[in-house]
Design a protein around this motif. Structure first.
Motif, PDB file in Angstrom:
ATOM      1  N   PHE A 118     -20.840  26.548 -11.048  1.00  0.00           N
ATOM      2  CA  PHE A 118     -21.305  27.184  -9.824  1.00  0.00           C
ATOM      3  C   PHE A 118     -20.770  28.606  -9.708  1.00  0.00           C
ATOM      4  O   PHE A 118     -21.500  29.547  -9.396  1.00  0.00           O
ATOM      5  CB  PHE A 118     -20.843  26.361  -8.613  1.00  0.00           C
ATOM      6  N   PHE A 147     -22.524  30.934 -12.092  1.00  0.00           N
ATOM      7  CA  PHE A 147     -23.854  31.254 -11.594  1.00  0.00           C
ATOM      8  C   PHE A 147     -23.777  32.272 -10.459  1.00  0.00           C
ATOM      9  O   PHE A 147     -24.474  33.298 -10.443  1.00  0.00           O
ATOM     10  CB  PHE A 147     -24.513  29.957 -11.116  1.00  0.00           C
ATOM     11  N   VAL A 164     -15.945  29.836   0.491  1.00  0.00           N
ATOM     12  CA  VAL A 164     -16.963  28.847   0.867  1.00  0.00           C
ATOM     13  C   VAL A 164     -17.156  27.847  -0.269  1.00  0.00           C
ATOM     14  O   VAL A 164     -17.150  26.632  -0.059  1.00  0.00           O
ATOM     15  CB  VAL A 164     -18.301  29.552   1.200  1.00  0.00           C
ATOM     16  N   VAL A 165     -17.292  28.389  -1.490  1.00  0.00           N
ATOM     17  CA  VAL A 165     -17.466  27.509  -2.647  1.00  0.00           C
ATOM     18  C   VAL A 165     -16.225  26.644  -2.834  1.00  0.00           C
ATOM     19  O   VAL A 165     -16.317  25.441  -3.090  1.00  0.00           O
ATOM     20  CB  VAL A 165     -17.741  28.361  -3.918  1.00  0.00           C
ATOM     21  N   LEU A 201     -18.603  40.444  -1.036  1.00  0.00           N
ATOM     22  CA  LEU A 201     -19.382  39.224  -1.289  1.00  0.00           C
ATOM     23  C   LEU A 201     -18.506  38.148  -1.926  1.00  0.00           C
ATOM     24  O   LEU A 201     -18.563  36.976  -1.553  1.00  0.00           O
ATOM     25  CB  LEU A 201     -20.559  39.542  -2.213  1.00  0.00           C
ATOM     26  N   ARG A 229     -25.368  41.109 -10.925  1.00  0.00           N
ATOM     27  CA  ARG A 229     -26.674  41.744 -11.094  1.00  0.00           C
ATOM     28  C   ARG A 229     -27.065  42.509  -9.849  1.00  0.00           C
ATOM     29  O   ARG A 229     -27.687  43.562  -9.908  1.00  0.00           O
ATOM     30  CB  ARG A 229     -27.729  40.683 -11.418  1.00  0.00           C
ATOM     31  N   VAL A 230     -26.737  41.945  -8.703  1.00  0.00           N
ATOM     32  CA  VAL A 230     -27.122  42.589  -7.457  1.00  0.00           C
ATOM     33  C   VAL A 230     -26.240  43.794  -7.167  1.00  0.00           C
ATOM     34  O   VAL A 230     -26.709  44.867  -6.790  1.00  0.00           O
ATOM     35  CB  VAL A 230     -27.018  41.595  -6.271  1.00  0.00           C
ATOM     36  N   MET A 275     -16.190  23.759  -0.502  1.00  0.00           N
ATOM     37  CA  MET A 275     -17.169  22.740  -0.880  1.00  0.00           C
ATOM     38  C   MET A 275     -16.622  21.810  -1.943  1.00  0.00           C
ATOM     39  O   MET A 275     -16.810  20.600  -1.886  1.00  0.00           O
ATOM     40  CB  MET A 275     -18.418  23.413  -1.449  1.00  0.00           C
ATOM     41  N   LEU A 310     -17.942  34.451  -0.615  1.00  0.00           N
ATOM     42  CA  LEU A 310     -18.466  33.313  -1.363  1.00  0.00           C
ATOM     43  C   LEU A 310     -17.364  32.416  -1.920  1.00  0.00           C
ATOM     44  O   LEU A 310     -17.461  31.189  -1.835  1.00  0.00           O
ATOM     45  CB  LEU A 310     -19.344  33.797  -2.524  1.00  0.00           C
ATOM     46  N   GLU A 333       0.824  -1.210   0.000  1.00  0.00           N
ATOM     47  CA  GLU A 333       0.000   0.000   0.000  1.00  0.00           C
ATOM     48  C   GLU A 333       0.855   1.256   0.000  1.00  0.00           C
ATOM     49  O   GLU A 333       0.485   2.265  -0.586  1.00  0.00           O
ATOM     50  CB  GLU A 333      -0.921   0.012   1.227  1.00  0.00           C
ATOM     51  N   THR A 361     -25.146  36.238 -10.538  1.00  0.00           N
ATOM     52  CA  THR A 361     -26.093  36.781  -9.559  1.00  0.00           C
ATOM     53  C   THR A 361     -25.482  37.975  -8.842  1.00  0.00           C
ATOM     54  O   THR A 361     -26.118  39.023  -8.672  1.00  0.00           O
ATOM     55  CB  THR A 361     -26.423  35.704  -8.507  1.00  0.00           C
TER      56      THR A 361
END
Lengths: 288, 194
Positions: free
Chosen positions: A187, A190, A216-217, A209, A197-198, A220, A213, A87, A194
Motif C-alpha cells: 500500500f 502504491f 492514516v495508512v 501529503l 508522480r503528482v 488502518m 497519508l 488466562e 502516485t
C-alpha cells in the motif's frame, strides 16, 4: 496538622485502601514458578520434585503445567477464578494451547484442573475428574497434600504426555502478522508512487501529503496509538519530501518500498512464564 | 491530470473509510459470529451427553420415568430450535432459543436432584463420569456465553460510536446483536423437596 497526625492520616488511608482491595475477589497471584504454593501446603522437597517433573515435561513436550495453592476463594466461584488465573498466566504455548493448571484452595477444600484448548483431547474433563476423584482426593482426605499433589501431577503428565513434541526454541515475534506488514508495504509503495508522480515537481506539497497519508495508512494497518500517529506524521513528512526530491525528476516504472518489518523481541529465558496458551473452561472441579 | 486526481481521490476514500470503522465493524461482527459458534458447539456437546446419561439413570431409577421423559423432550426441543447467525440481532428468535436451552437446563437440574436419592447410582462409575462431563460442559457453556456477550458488547458499542455509526448507517447497515443471558433458573441451585 502536625507531622505525627499526617503520618497517622496516611497510615489510615493506606489501611483503608488495603481493606477495600482485600474485600474484592482474590487477585491473580503473580506467576513466579511452575509450583506457586501460596497457601504453604507443600514441603520444600515435594515442591522441588514437582518443579523438576514439570520442567522435564516442558522440555520434552513443550506442554506447560502449573500448580497454584491459595488459602481461600473469598466467596469467588472456583471455576471463574481458575479460568482467570489460567488466562492471566497464559500457560501453554501460543497456537498449541497446551497448558493446564492445578488449583488447590486450602480452606475451601476445593480443587480444580483447568485444561487448555490443546489438551482437551487427552486430559479430557473425564480424565481430569477421575484424577481429582480417584488420585488426589484419597491423599487429601488423609491430610497428605504432598502425596496427593505429586500423584495428581504425575497422572496429569501421564495423560498429556505425547500429545505435543517440543520444537526448537523460536524467537517469538510480537506484533502483527506477516500479511499485515506485507499489505502495508504494498500500500505504501502504491501511495508513494502516485504521490511522486503528482507532486514530483513540488516537494513541499509531497511532504504535506506524506504527513497526512502516512498516519492514516498507519492507523488502518497497525491500529491507533498516539505515538504511532506522531511517528507516522514525521516519517510521512520527511519521506514525502525526500521521495519528491530523489525521484521527482526521473521517469521510472516502479518504486520499491522497503515496507516495515516487525521488530523481533526474543523473550529471555529467566524463570518460568506462560507461552500464550488459550483456555475455554475445560477441566474438572472437585473437593475433599 | 484528471486521472491522477481520480486516483488520489480513490486512495483518500479508501483511507478515510478505514478510519471510519468500515473494516473494524466487519471484524467485530465476525468476532461475534465466531463467539456464537463456540456457544453453539458447547450446547451441542451437552445435548450429545444426554442419551447416555438418561440410559444410565434409567438402569437404577426406572420409575423416575416422568423426570427422564422431561429431559428427553426438553432435549428434543432444544435441538429443534436453532438460530441462524443472521438472526443474532433478532430479539424474538434469541428469546426462543434461550427458552429452549433453558428448558433443557432445568430438566437436567431436576434429573440430578433425583439422582441424589439413589446411592447405588451415585456410586456408579459411569454415572460419575457422565456427571463430570456434564459439569465440564456446563462450565464451557458458561465461558462461551460470557465471551459471546463480551464480543456483543464491543460490537454494539462500536456501531453506536462516532464516526463508525455513520459508516454503519449509510454503508454497512449491520444490526445490533442480542445478548445470551444466563437463565434465572440455572443460576439458582435446585431445591430438594422431601
Amino acid at each position: 496538622m502536625g507531622r505525627a497526625t499526617t503520618i497517622r492520616f496516611l497510615a489510615t488511608l493506606l489501611l483503608l485502601v488495603g481493606a477495600a482491595c482485600a474485600l474484592a475477589a482474590p487477585a491473580v497471584p503473580p506467576l513466579i514458578a511452575r509450583v506457586n504454593d501460596q497457601a504453604g501446603m507443600l514441603s520444600p522437597g515435594a515442591r522441588q520434585q514437582l518443579e523438576g517433573m514439570l520442567a522435564d515435561l516442558e522440555r520434552s513436550d513443550s506442554t506447560q503445567i502449573a500448580v497454584l495453592t491459595i488459602d481461600s476463594l473469598d466467596g469467588a466461584v472456583l471455576e471463574e477464578f481458575s479460568l482467570k488465573v489460567a488466562e492471566t498466566w497464559k500457560i501453554g504455548q501460543k497456537g498449541k494451547d497446551n497448558g493446564a493448571l492445578l488449583l488447590i484452595v486450602k480452606n475451601d477444600r476445593k480443587l480444580r484442573i483447568e485444561t487448555g484448548y490443546g489438551l482437551e483431547g487427552r486430559l479430557t474433563d473425564l480424565q481430569a475428574g477421575r484424577i481429582i476423584r480417584d488420585v488426589i482426593r484419597p491423599h487429601f482426605r488423609d491430610g497428605d497434600f504432598d502425596g496427593g499433589t505429586l500423584a495428581g501431577v504425575t497422572a496429569m503428565i501421564a495423560a498429556v504426555r505425547g500429545e505435543y513434541q517440543a520444537e526448537e526454541q523460536s524467537t517469538s515475534v510480537r506484533g502483527h502478522s506477516q500479511d499485515d506488514i506485507f499489505g502495508l508495504g504494498v500500500f505504501l509503495a502504491f501511495a508513494l508512487f502516485t504521490m511522486v508522480r503528482v507532486t514530483g515537481r513540488w516537494p513541499k506539497v509531497s511532504a504535506v501529503l506524506g504527513a497526512i497519508l502516512a498516519p492514516v495508512v498507519g492507523t488502518m494497518f497497525l491500529g491507533f496509538t498516539w505515538l504511532m500517529l506522531l511517528a507516522m506524521i514525521a516519517i510521512g513528512l520527511v519521506g514525502g519530501f525526500l521521495f519528491a526530491l530523489i525521484f521527482g525528476g526521473m521517469r521510472f516504472g516502479g518504486v520499491s518500498s522497503g515496507g516495515f518489518s516487525g521488530g523481533g523481541f526474543s523473550s529471555g529465558d529467566s524463570g518460568f512464564s506462560g507461552g500464550g496458551g488459550g483456555f475455554g473452561g475445560g477441566g474438572s472441579s472437585g473437593d475433599w | 491530470m484528471p486521472r491522477i486526481l481520480a486516483t488520489l481521490l480513490f486512495l483518500l476514500t479508501l483511507t478515510t473509510l478505514g478510519g471510519c470503522g468500515y473494516n473494524e465493524l466487519q471484524t467485530k461482527e465476525e468476532a461475534v459470529f465466531k463467539a456464537w459458534g463456540d456457544v453453539e458447539a458447547t450446547l451441542q456437546r451437552r445435548g450429545d451427553l444426554i442419551p447416555n446419561l438418561v440410559e444410565t439413570v434409567k438402569g437404577y431409577a426406572a420409575h423416575e420415568a416422568q423426570t427422564l421423559e422431561a429431559v428427553i423432550s426438553a432435549r428434543a426441543k432444544a435441538t429443534a430450535v436453532t438460530i441462524n447467525p443472521k438472526d443474532l440481532g433478532n430479539a424474538e428468535a434469541m428469546a426462543r432459543f434461550q427458552e429452549a436451552q433453558g428448558g433443557l437446563s432445568s430438566a437436567l437440574g431436576r434429573l440430578m436432584v433425583v439422582a441424589e436419592r439413589y446411592p447405588d447410582l451415585k456410586a456408579n462409575q459411569s454415572f460419575l463420569d457422565l456427571q463430570t462431563q456434564l459439569e465440564g460442559t456446563e462450565n464451557r457453556i458458561n465461558v462461551a456465553r460470557q465471551r459471546y456477550n463480551t464480543m456483543v458488547e464491543e460490537f454494539n458499542a462500536a456501531i453506536r460510536l462516532f464516526p463508525a455509526n455513520l459508516t454503519n448507517k449509510f454503508l454497512l447497515n449491520l444490526q445490533r446483536k442480542e445478548y445470551f443471558k444466563a437463565e434465572e433458573e440455572a443460576k439458582q441451585a435446585p431445591k430438594v423437596k422431601f
